[in-house]
Write an enzyme that holds these catalytic residues in place. Structure first.
Site, PDB file in Angstrom:
ATOM      1  N   ASP A 171       0.679  -1.175   0.082  1.00 47.14           N
ATOM      2  CA  ASP A 171      -0.003  -0.059   0.025  1.00 47.14           C
ATOM      3  C   ASP A 171       1.007   1.172   0.096  1.00 47.14           C
ATOM      4  OD1 ASP A 171      -2.394   1.349   0.203  1.00 47.14           O
ATOM      5  OD2 ASP A 171      -1.739   1.892   2.455  1.00 47.14           O
TER       6      ASP A 171
ATOM      7  N   THR B 250      -3.355   4.842  -3.891  1.00 46.25           N
ATOM      8  CA  THR B 250      -2.306   5.739  -2.925  1.00 46.25           C
ATOM      9  C   THR B 250      -0.927   5.712  -3.766  1.00 46.25           C
ATOM     10  OG1 THR B 250      -2.142   3.995  -1.688  1.00 46.25           O
ATOM     11  CG2 THR B 250      -3.628   5.941  -0.930  1.00 46.25           C
ATOM     12  N   THR B 251      -0.612   4.389  -4.671  1.00 50.93           N
ATOM     13  CA  THR B 251       0.582   4.389  -5.067  1.00 50.93           C
ATOM     14  C   THR B 251       0.464   5.080  -6.584  1.00 50.93           C
ATOM     15  OG1 THR B 251       0.500   2.125  -4.265  1.00 50.93           O
ATOM     16  CG2 THR B 251       2.193   2.605  -5.826  1.00 50.93           C
TER      17      THR B 251
ATOM     18  N   ASP C 129      -8.779  -0.740   1.876  1.00 49.44           N
ATOM     19  CA  ASP C 129      -8.738  -0.236   0.625  1.00 49.44           C
ATOM     20  C   ASP C 129     -10.206  -0.616  -0.133  1.00 49.44           C
ATOM     21  OD1 ASP C 129      -6.460   0.873   1.238  1.00 49.44           O
ATOM     22  OD2 ASP C 129      -5.333   0.094  -0.879  1.00 49.44           O
TER      23      ASP C 129
HETATM   24  P1  ADP Z   1      -2.830   1.724  -5.917  1.00 52.52           P
HETATM   25  O1  ADP Z   1      -2.064   1.968  -4.309  1.00 52.52           O
HETATM   26  O2  ADP Z   1      -2.539   3.086  -6.525  1.00 52.52           O
HETATM   27  O3  ADP Z   1      -4.249   1.471  -5.535  1.00 52.52           O
HETATM   28  P2  ADP Z   1      -2.109  -0.731  -6.741  1.00 52.52           P
HETATM   29  O4  ADP Z   1      -0.938  -1.550  -6.406  1.00 52.52           O
HETATM   30  O5  ADP Z   1      -3.240  -1.345  -6.019  1.00 52.52           O
HETATM   31  O6  ADP Z   1      -2.055   0.820  -6.473  1.00 52.52           O
HETATM   32  O7  ADP Z   1      -2.361  -0.877  -8.360  1.00 52.52           O
HETATM   33  C1  ADP Z   1      -3.340  -0.293  -9.020  1.00 52.52           C
HETATM   34  C2  ADP Z   1      -3.272  -0.415 -10.489  1.00 52.52           C
HETATM   35  O8  ADP Z   1      -3.495  -1.803 -10.775  1.00 52.52           O
HETATM   36  C3  ADP Z   1      -4.534   0.418 -11.079  1.00 52.52           C
HETATM   37  O9  ADP Z   1      -4.120   0.960 -12.004  1.00 52.52           O
HETATM   38  C4  ADP Z   1      -5.237  -0.747 -11.715  1.00 52.52           C
HETATM   39  O10 ADP Z   1      -6.035  -0.329 -12.807  1.00 52.52           O
HETATM   40  C5  ADP Z   1      -4.095  -1.802 -12.113  1.00 52.52           C
HETATM   41  N1  ADP Z   1      -4.803  -3.214 -11.884  1.00 52.52           N
HETATM   42  C6  ADP Z   1      -5.318  -3.870 -10.789  1.00 52.52           C
HETATM   43  N2  ADP Z   1      -5.656  -5.201 -11.113  1.00 52.52           N
HETATM   44  C7  ADP Z   1      -5.418  -5.190 -12.566  1.00 52.52           C
HETATM   45  C8  ADP Z   1      -5.337  -6.276 -13.435  1.00 52.52           C
HETATM   46  N3  ADP Z   1      -6.250  -7.529 -12.993  1.00 52.52           N
HETATM   47  N4  ADP Z   1      -4.938  -6.135 -14.581  1.00 52.52           N
HETATM   48  C9  ADP Z   1      -4.332  -5.079 -15.127  1.00 52.52           C
HETATM   49  N5  ADP Z   1      -4.108  -3.947 -14.141  1.00 52.52           N
HETATM   50  C10 ADP Z   1      -4.946  -4.111 -13.042  1.00 52.52           C
HETATM   51 MG    MG Z   2      -5.012  -0.409  -5.030  1.00 58.18          MG
END
Ligand code: ADP
Ligand code: MG
Length: 535
Positions: free
Chosen positions: A69, A102-103, A400
């Site tokens: 996170d 958040t990332t 989240d």
């Molecule tokens: P954040 O803290 O920003 O939510 P995450 O590590 O949760 O960061 O990553 C979120 C990103 O990953 C988003 O851009 C989302 O669209 C992408 N994402 C999540 N699941 C998938 C998936 N199955 N295929 C492609 N992209 C994905």
């Molecule tokens: Mg996320």
């Protein structure tokens, strides 16, 4: 630093201990700030997306946190630099408002800063860059509104909500059980949601964890959970339609507070005393029974005699319940905390549909479930997991997911994840750039390039060729006029995010773009950095 005025009223700046301060000005200050911001965002870049890496952070006292996170990573990282702290703040505000993303927001801000540096090097004034970014962020946010899809959900059809929460959870360590956790999160939110006002009070959802068992054993309890057990092993383990007496008085004979002495010199006297004591217990139990209590929850302990009697008279009891929990039970069950047995009345009893005790593992670890409480919709998510770190990370991931579900109840629009929304915005911003005759045009084009950073990072983290993959997807979006094409991180064979069910909330994505732009504008406007110099 102090602002002083000379005899003609003209202001001037006095730097205290001038030689011990260092000062960076103009383009040097801007470049140093940009470098600091970019450094922070580089750290998070590898954590983005379903294949993103986790970070292990050790606190000064040796506690270890493993997390994916963004907000947590930055929070624990102890960033020293002031601009670095702004990035931490950025991630925190996304966490505060939206909960997820958040990332992504930090990666986005980092990309904007990188682009800004190039523009500054070409001699474009930072204010012009900031203005250009502002215009582009508005274009992007409006564009998101246009490509957003609405979906229907109701109390009976929660599938769309579950799918969106699954996208959030897919990037976490817990993605093994994302389906069941997403369902738990959505059910919990639906249980406390006020669908008419479109609001959710997340305080009503308590998240508890206990080491042991498996992640799959995580469950949703419609009620509250108390880490206590029945005072006697032979008391019933399940009570239906419980009427609960919540007591802060002990089950024991009164103890006079002044000094006293009891002379017992004959057997008879001893017998009377014993009888007297027994009568106290008997009366207490009788008083509870008289008002119709079927369960007693007591703040204090009681000795074996009382315990035996309670069991004998068929009145289950729980002892040593903490003050906070007692209050919670009282609120949830609509009962009153009673400080004296004499004050017990039927209307002071709390009501719960089901109270049961559940044992865990072989450790004789037992907990009390108080479910279907009369007064409250409060629910508890009870997390199980192999170790403490896992439970902590599950709590964060669930946070989240809960936030995403709440956001969807507030606003049921979604955009497509996997970078699809960013690529689509990038195309829109790029197209709009031509309409601006001024120097802003360059900044707007740069903004479009920065938007590509998120899909690029997703591709890179999934082991794909970033530039090739991005250009292929972008070409496909333009050719097919399909804003659902994104990065196929999990190698499923299709990059249509609608088919893959990768959704993100519209307000979350908009907030990311707005917040990132805001911070970058702020950093660009700093042209003088005065700080204590290092020794
Ligand atoms: P954040 O803290 O920003 O939510 P995450 O590590 O949760 O960061 O990553 C979120 C990103 O990953 C988003 O851009 C989302 O669209 C992408 N994402 C999540 N699941 C998938 C998936 N199955 N295929 C492609 N992209 C994905
Ligand atoms: Mg996320």
């Amino acid at each position: 630093m102090a602002l002083a005025f000379d005899e003609y009223g003209r202001p001037f700046i006095i730097l205290r201990e001038q030689e011990s301060k260092s000062r960076l000005r103009g383009i040097d200050a801007q470049k140093a700030n940009i470098a600091a911001g970019v450094a922070v965002s580089r750290i998070l870049r590898t954590s983005l997306g379903p294949k993103g890496m986790d970070k292990m952070l050790q606190s000064p006292d040796g506690d270890i946190t493993i997390t994916n996170d963004g907000a947590t990573i930055l929070e624990q990282m102890d960033v020293d630099n002031q601009i670095g702290k702004l990035m931490v703040e950025l991630s925190r505000s996304q966490d505060y408002e939206i909960g997820d993303g958040t990332t992504g927001v930090v990666v986005m801000a980092g990309a904007l800063l990188e682009q800004a540096e190039k523009l500054l090097e070409r001699g474009i004034h930072s204010i012009r860059v900031a203005e250009g970014f502002e215009i582009s962020s508005r274009i992007a946010v409006d564009h998101l509104e246009r490509i957003a899809d609405k979906f229907d959900f109701s109390t009976t059809n929660i599938e769309p909500l579950v799918q969106t929460c699954m996208t959030t959870l897919s990037s976490k360590i817990v993605n093994r059980c994302k389906r069941s956790l997403a369902e738990i999160a959505v059910k919990a939110v639906m249980a406390v949601a006020d669908l008419e006002r479109k609001d959710v009070n997340l305080d009503l959802i308590k998240v508890e964890g206990k080491v042991g068992g498996k992640l799959e054993d995580t469950e949703l309890i419609y009620g509250i959970l108390v880490d206590k057990d029945m005072s006697h092993p032979q008391m019933p383990k399940e009570i239906n339609d419980a009427k609960i007496a919540i007591l802060t008085c002990p089950f024991e004979p009164p103890k006079p507070k002044t000094k006293h002495k009891v002379d017992i010199d004959t057997v008879e006297k001893f017998q009377t005393l014993r009888k007297q004591e027994q009568k106290y217990f008997d009366d207490m139990v009788q008083q509870c029974k008289d008002v119709g209590a079927t369960l007693v929850i007591c703040q204090w302990g009681f000795d074996d005699e009382a315990n035996h009697l309670l069991m004998h008279r068929n009145l289950p009891a729980v002892r040593w319940v903490g003050g906070v929990e007692l209050e919670l039970i009282a609120i949830a069950t609509g009962g009153r905390i009673v400080p004296r047995f004499q004050e017990l009345t039927p209307d002071k009893l709390g009501k719960a549909g089901l109270v049961r005790e559940k044992a865990f593992g072989t450790t004789k670890d037992r907990m009390l479930y108080i479910e279907h409480c009369a007064n409250s919709r409060a629910v508890t998510i009870f997390i199980r997991g192999g170790n403490k770190m896992m439970i902590e990370e599950t709590k964060r991931s669930l946070h989240d997911a809960l936030c995403v579900a709440r956001n969807l109840i507030r606003n049921d629009s979604i955009v497509y994840g996997g970078g699809a929304a960013e690529i689509s915005c990038s195309i829109a911003v790029e197209a709009a750039a031509d309409k601006y005759p001024g120097v802003e045009q360059y900044a707007i084009r740069a903004f479009a390039d920065a938007l590509d950073a998120v899909p690029m990072a997703l591709a890179e983290n999934s082991g794909l060729q970033p530039i090739e993959t991005l250009s292929a997807v972008k070409a496909q979006q333009i050719k097919e006029n399909n804003h659902c094409c994104g990065i196929d991180c999990n190698d499923t064979g299709t990059n249509d995010m609608r088919d893959q069910n990768v959704f993100e909330t519209l307000i979350g994505k908009q907030q990311q773009i707005l917040l990132a732009t805001q911070v970058v504008k702020m950093i660009l406007k700093i042209d003088d950095v005065i700080s204590p110099s290092e020794y």
